[in-house]
Design a protein around this motif. Sequence first.
Motif, PDB file in Angstrom:
ATOM      1  N   ASN A   1       0.850  -1.204   0.000  1.00  0.00           N
ATOM      2  CA  ASN A   1       0.000   0.000   0.000  1.00  0.00           C
ATOM      3  C   ASN A   1       0.878   1.243   0.000  1.00  0.00           C
ATOM      4  OD1 ASN A   1       0.294   1.124   2.839  1.00  0.00           O
ATOM      5  ND2 ASN A   1      -0.278  -0.988   3.319  1.00  0.00           N
ATOM      6  N   PRO A   2       0.285   2.402  -0.277  1.00  0.00           N
ATOM      7  CA  PRO A   2       1.106   3.634  -0.406  1.00  0.00           C
ATOM      8  C   PRO A   2       1.567   4.208   0.929  1.00  0.00           C
ATOM      9  CG  PRO A   2      -1.166   3.959  -1.201  1.00  0.00           C
ATOM     10  CD  PRO A   2      -1.133   2.633  -0.561  1.00  0.00           C
ATOM     11  N   PHE A   3       1.141   3.618   2.064  1.00  0.00           N
ATOM     12  CA  PHE A   3       1.495   4.196   3.362  1.00  0.00           C
ATOM     13  C   PHE A   3       2.631   3.479   4.064  1.00  0.00           C
ATOM     14  CE2 PHE A   3      -3.100   5.981   3.814  1.00  0.00           C
ATOM     15  CZ  PHE A   3      -2.791   6.981   2.898  1.00  0.00           C
ATOM     16  N   ILE A   4       3.058   2.314   3.533  1.00  0.00           N
ATOM     17  CA  ILE A   4       4.319   1.769   4.049  1.00  0.00           C
ATOM     18  C   ILE A   4       5.437   2.460   3.268  1.00  0.00           C
ATOM     19  CG2 ILE A   4       3.447  -0.448   4.901  1.00  0.00           C
ATOM     20  CD1 ILE A   4       4.306  -1.707   2.226  1.00  0.00           C
ATOM     21  N   ASN A   5       6.649   2.394   3.793  1.00  0.00           N
ATOM     22  CA  ASN A   5       7.727   3.145   3.150  1.00  0.00           C
ATOM     23  C   ASN A   5       7.919   2.763   1.686  1.00  0.00           C
ATOM     24  OD1 ASN A   5       7.975   4.311   5.591  1.00  0.00           O
ATOM     25  ND2 ASN A   5      10.150   3.870   5.855  1.00  0.00           N
ATOM     26  N   ALA A   6       7.880   1.451   1.394  1.00  0.00           N
ATOM     27  CA  ALA A   6       8.109   1.027   0.006  1.00  0.00           C
ATOM     28  C   ALA A   6       7.076   1.669  -0.923  1.00  0.00           C
ATOM     29  CB  ALA A   6       8.031  -0.497  -0.089  1.00  0.00           C
ATOM     30  N   GLY A   7       5.814   1.677  -0.486  1.00  0.00           N
ATOM     31  CA  GLY A   7       4.753   2.264  -1.314  1.00  0.00           C
ATOM     32  C   GLY A   7       4.954   3.753  -1.499  1.00  0.00           C
ATOM     33  N   ALA A   8       5.352   4.416  -0.433  1.00  0.00           N
ATOM     34  CA  ALA A   8       5.546   5.865  -0.528  1.00  0.00           C
ATOM     35  C   ALA A   8       6.762   6.203  -1.395  1.00  0.00           C
ATOM     36  CB  ALA A   8       5.702   6.456   0.864  1.00  0.00           C
ATOM     37  N   ILE A   9       7.750   5.307  -1.407  1.00  0.00           N
ATOM     38  CA  ILE A   9       8.922   5.556  -2.270  1.00  0.00           C
ATOM     39  C   ILE A   9       8.526   5.379  -3.741  1.00  0.00           C
ATOM     40  CG2 ILE A   9      11.232   4.701  -2.865  1.00  0.00           C
ATOM     41  CD1 ILE A   9      11.628   4.221   0.230  1.00  0.00           C
ATOM     42  N   VAL A  10       7.645   4.417  -4.030  1.00  0.00           N
ATOM     43  CA  VAL A  10       7.129   4.287  -5.403  1.00  0.00           C
ATOM     44  C   VAL A  10       6.334   5.546  -5.780  1.00  0.00           C
ATOM     45  CG1 VAL A  10       5.483   3.045  -6.877  1.00  0.00           C
ATOM     46  CG2 VAL A  10       7.094   1.758  -5.462  1.00  0.00           C
ATOM     47  N   VAL A  11       5.510   6.028  -4.858  1.00  0.00           N
ATOM     48  CA  VAL A  11       4.730   7.248  -5.127  1.00  0.00           C
ATOM     49  C   VAL A  11       5.680   8.427  -5.363  1.00  0.00           C
ATOM     50  CG1 VAL A  11       3.133   8.916  -4.079  1.00  0.00           C
ATOM     51  CG2 VAL A  11       2.639   6.468  -3.935  1.00  0.00           C
ATOM     52  N   ALA A  12       6.741   8.511  -4.579  1.00  0.00           N
ATOM     53  CA  ALA A  12       7.728   9.591  -4.774  1.00  0.00           C
ATOM     54  C   ALA A  12       8.359   9.477  -6.160  1.00  0.00           C
ATOM     55  CB  ALA A  12       8.803   9.528  -3.679  1.00  0.00           C
ATOM     56  N   ASP A  13       8.608   8.246  -6.593  1.00  0.00           N
ATOM     57  CA  ASP A  13       9.183   8.019  -7.925  1.00  0.00           C
ATOM     58  C   ASP A  13       8.212   8.493  -9.014  1.00  0.00           C
ATOM     59  OD1 ASP A  13      11.084   6.836  -9.822  1.00  0.00           O
ATOM     60  OD2 ASP A  13       9.611   5.229 -10.082  1.00  0.00           O
ATOM     61  N   VAL A  14       6.924   8.183  -8.808  1.00  0.00           N
ATOM     62  CA  VAL A  14       5.895   8.620  -9.774  1.00  0.00           C
ATOM     63  C   VAL A  14       5.929  10.145  -9.900  1.00  0.00           C
ATOM     64  CG1 VAL A  14       3.383   8.858 -10.067  1.00  0.00           C
ATOM     65  CG2 VAL A  14       4.360   6.626  -9.442  1.00  0.00           C
ATOM     66  N   LEU A  15       6.010  10.827  -8.774  1.00  0.00           N
ATOM     67  CA  LEU A  15       5.984  12.300  -8.793  1.00  0.00           C
ATOM     68  C   LEU A  15       7.292  12.868  -9.364  1.00  0.00           C
ATOM     69  CD1 LEU A  15       4.221  12.973  -5.356  1.00  0.00           C
ATOM     70  CD2 LEU A  15       3.198  13.021  -7.652  1.00  0.00           C
ATOM     71  N   ALA A  16       8.393  12.198  -9.045  1.00  0.00           N
ATOM     72  CA  ALA A  16       9.689  12.681  -9.547  1.00  0.00           C
ATOM     73  C   ALA A  16       9.779  12.492 -11.059  1.00  0.00           C
ATOM     74  CB  ALA A  16      10.834  11.953  -8.843  1.00  0.00           C
ATOM     75  N   GLU A  17       9.086  11.482 -11.559  1.00  0.00           N
ATOM     76  CA  GLU A  17       9.082  11.237 -13.001  1.00  0.00           C
ATOM     77  C   GLU A  17       8.201  12.272 -13.712  1.00  0.00           C
ATOM     78  OE1 GLU A  17       7.369   7.431 -14.001  1.00  0.00           O
ATOM     79  OE2 GLU A  17       8.752   7.162 -15.676  1.00  0.00           O
ATOM     80  N   ARG A  18       7.121  12.628 -13.041  1.00  0.00           N
ATOM     81  CA  ARG A  18       6.128  13.499 -13.651  1.00  0.00           C
ATOM     82  C   ARG A  18       6.534  14.978 -13.625  1.00  0.00           C
ATOM     83  NH1 ARG A  18       0.578  13.408 -15.722  1.00  0.00           N
ATOM     84  NH2 ARG A  18       0.825  11.176 -15.404  1.00  0.00           N
ATOM     85  N   PHE A  19       7.203  15.409 -12.537  1.00  0.00           N
ATOM     86  CA  PHE A  19       7.521  16.840 -12.381  1.00  0.00           C
ATOM     87  C   PHE A  19       9.030  17.099 -12.358  1.00  0.00           C
ATOM     88  CE2 PHE A  19       3.506  16.245  -9.903  1.00  0.00           C
ATOM     89  CZ  PHE A  19       2.669  16.939 -10.780  1.00  0.00           C
ATOM     90  N   ASP A  20       9.444  18.210 -12.966  1.00  0.00           N
ATOM     91  CA  ASP A  20      10.865  18.588 -12.910  1.00  0.00           C
ATOM     92  C   ASP A  20      11.257  18.963 -11.499  1.00  0.00           C
ATOM     93  OD1 ASP A  20      11.157  18.190 -15.534  1.00  0.00           O
ATOM     94  OD2 ASP A  20      10.774  20.294 -16.102  1.00  0.00           O
ATOM     95  N   ASP A  21      10.298  19.567 -10.778  1.00  0.00           N
ATOM     96  CA  ASP A  21      10.612  20.059  -9.438  1.00  0.00           C
ATOM     97  C   ASP A  21       9.597  19.451  -8.451  1.00  0.00           C
ATOM     98  OD1 ASP A  21      11.272  21.525  -7.181  1.00  0.00           O
ATOM     99  OD2 ASP A  21      10.161  23.310  -7.848  1.00  0.00           O
ATOM    100  N   PRO A  22       9.695  18.140  -8.172  1.00  0.00           N
ATOM    101  CA  PRO A  22       8.679  17.519  -7.312  1.00  0.00           C
ATOM    102  C   PRO A  22       8.641  18.138  -5.928  1.00  0.00           C
ATOM    103  CG  PRO A  22      10.529  16.005  -7.657  1.00  0.00           C
ATOM    104  CD  PRO A  22      10.737  17.169  -8.577  1.00  0.00           C
ATOM    105  N   GLU A  23       9.818  18.546  -5.430  1.00  0.00           N
ATOM    106  CA  GLU A  23       9.856  19.151  -4.084  1.00  0.00           C
ATOM    107  C   GLU A  23       9.024  20.422  -4.045  1.00  0.00           C
ATOM    108  OE1 GLU A  23      12.581  18.130  -5.717  1.00  0.00           O
ATOM    109  OE2 GLU A  23      13.607  16.681  -4.415  1.00  0.00           O
ATOM    110  N   GLY A  24       9.183  21.247  -5.081  1.00  0.00           N
ATOM    111  CA  GLY A  24       8.460  22.524  -5.145  1.00  0.00           C
ATOM    112  C   GLY A  24       6.963  22.287  -5.306  1.00  0.00           C
ATOM    113  N   ARG A  25       6.608  21.347  -6.177  1.00  0.00           N
ATOM    114  CA  ARG A  25       5.188  21.060  -6.429  1.00  0.00           C
ATOM    115  C   ARG A  25       4.515  20.505  -5.173  1.00  0.00           C
ATOM    116  NH1 ARG A  25       2.786  21.098 -11.571  1.00  0.00           N
ATOM    117  NH2 ARG A  25       4.355  21.778 -13.022  1.00  0.00           N
ATOM    118  N   PHE A  26       5.245  19.594  -4.506  1.00  0.00           N
ATOM    119  CA  PHE A  26       4.674  18.956  -3.314  1.00  0.00           C
ATOM    120  C   PHE A  26       4.431  20.008  -2.228  1.00  0.00           C
ATOM    121  CE2 PHE A  26       5.089  16.691   0.764  1.00  0.00           C
ATOM    122  CZ  PHE A  26       4.059  15.778   0.616  1.00  0.00           C
TER     123      PHE A  26
END
Length: 304
Positions: free
Chosen positions: A109-134
């Motif tokens: 699921n997205p709330f264990i660390n592994a899931g959240a790291i996949v979600v972070a990867d999705v956002l990092a792939e989608r946005f040039d500046d994921p930190e700023g967008r988040f």
Amino acid sequence: MDYQRILEEIYREILPFAREGRAADYIPALAEVDPDQFGICIRTIDGATYCHERADVRFSIQSITKVFSLAMALGCEGDALWRRVGREPSGTAFNSLVQLEAERGVPRNPFINAGAIVVADVLAERFDDPEGRFLAFVRSLCGNDAIDYDDEVARSERATGYLNAAIANLLKYHGNLRGDIERVLRFYFLQCSVAMSCRDLACAFGPFADHRAPFVFGDVTLTASQVKRINAIMQTCGFYDEAGEFSFLVGLPGKSGVGGGIAAVCPQKYSVAVWSPRLNGKGNSVMGMKALELLTTRTEESIF
Ligand code: GLU
């Protein structure tokens, strides 16, 4: 409902537990926080707030940010997200490698660390500046542009984040992490470091309590059905390996973090945030859990 009086009574009642549990210390910066603090804030869906004790002290919300990153990823990916991460409780520790290996790199699921790291990867792939967008998204949810990352906490976690690095490597091995490992972890650790008060956190969860209102924050738009589904995942997966117990005792969807924060929602009524750094053996705030258990008992308001 006299929430203010209820919060004051609850605080008096949970004081005997004030020294129970231990603050997380596996992230060195978290061990420096005074563990003997407590704050709580309720925000009703029409915007009234009721606070008690240290509701305006900022703390590291850690895994509670996983709700925000999931919301953002679901907003941009839609149902395609579920090809890369599941939505079942894990029944194991939030940072377990064993299950991830057995299930070939698809986190439960997205709330264990592994899931959240996949979600972070999705956002990092989608946005040039994921930190700023988040950050822009979280600020917009809180209605507070002063919300920020805590670089010291992020640095401290990066320096000791061996297990999360192992998880990211395992994900990469199984083809479920597309970006550069270091890059994705940098974003993940920074995401976890967001600091805010109970007042801000209750505000940030307001839109999850009110799925009937349009969810448009920053550039994230969710449908009512997506908001309800995020709540469903909070209900089943939001409390590490204690989601069943939280559901049994409290009966609200929510998410906890190792900084001692818990945010929860009573749909169509209120959102609530509570914070106290001492954690029980499962990683959830001792006083936070007690406070919410008493809250839903006193008010007789839960999802059941
Ligand atoms: N940043 C923490 C970690 O990855 C978050 C843990 C948590 O709050 O559950 O270990």
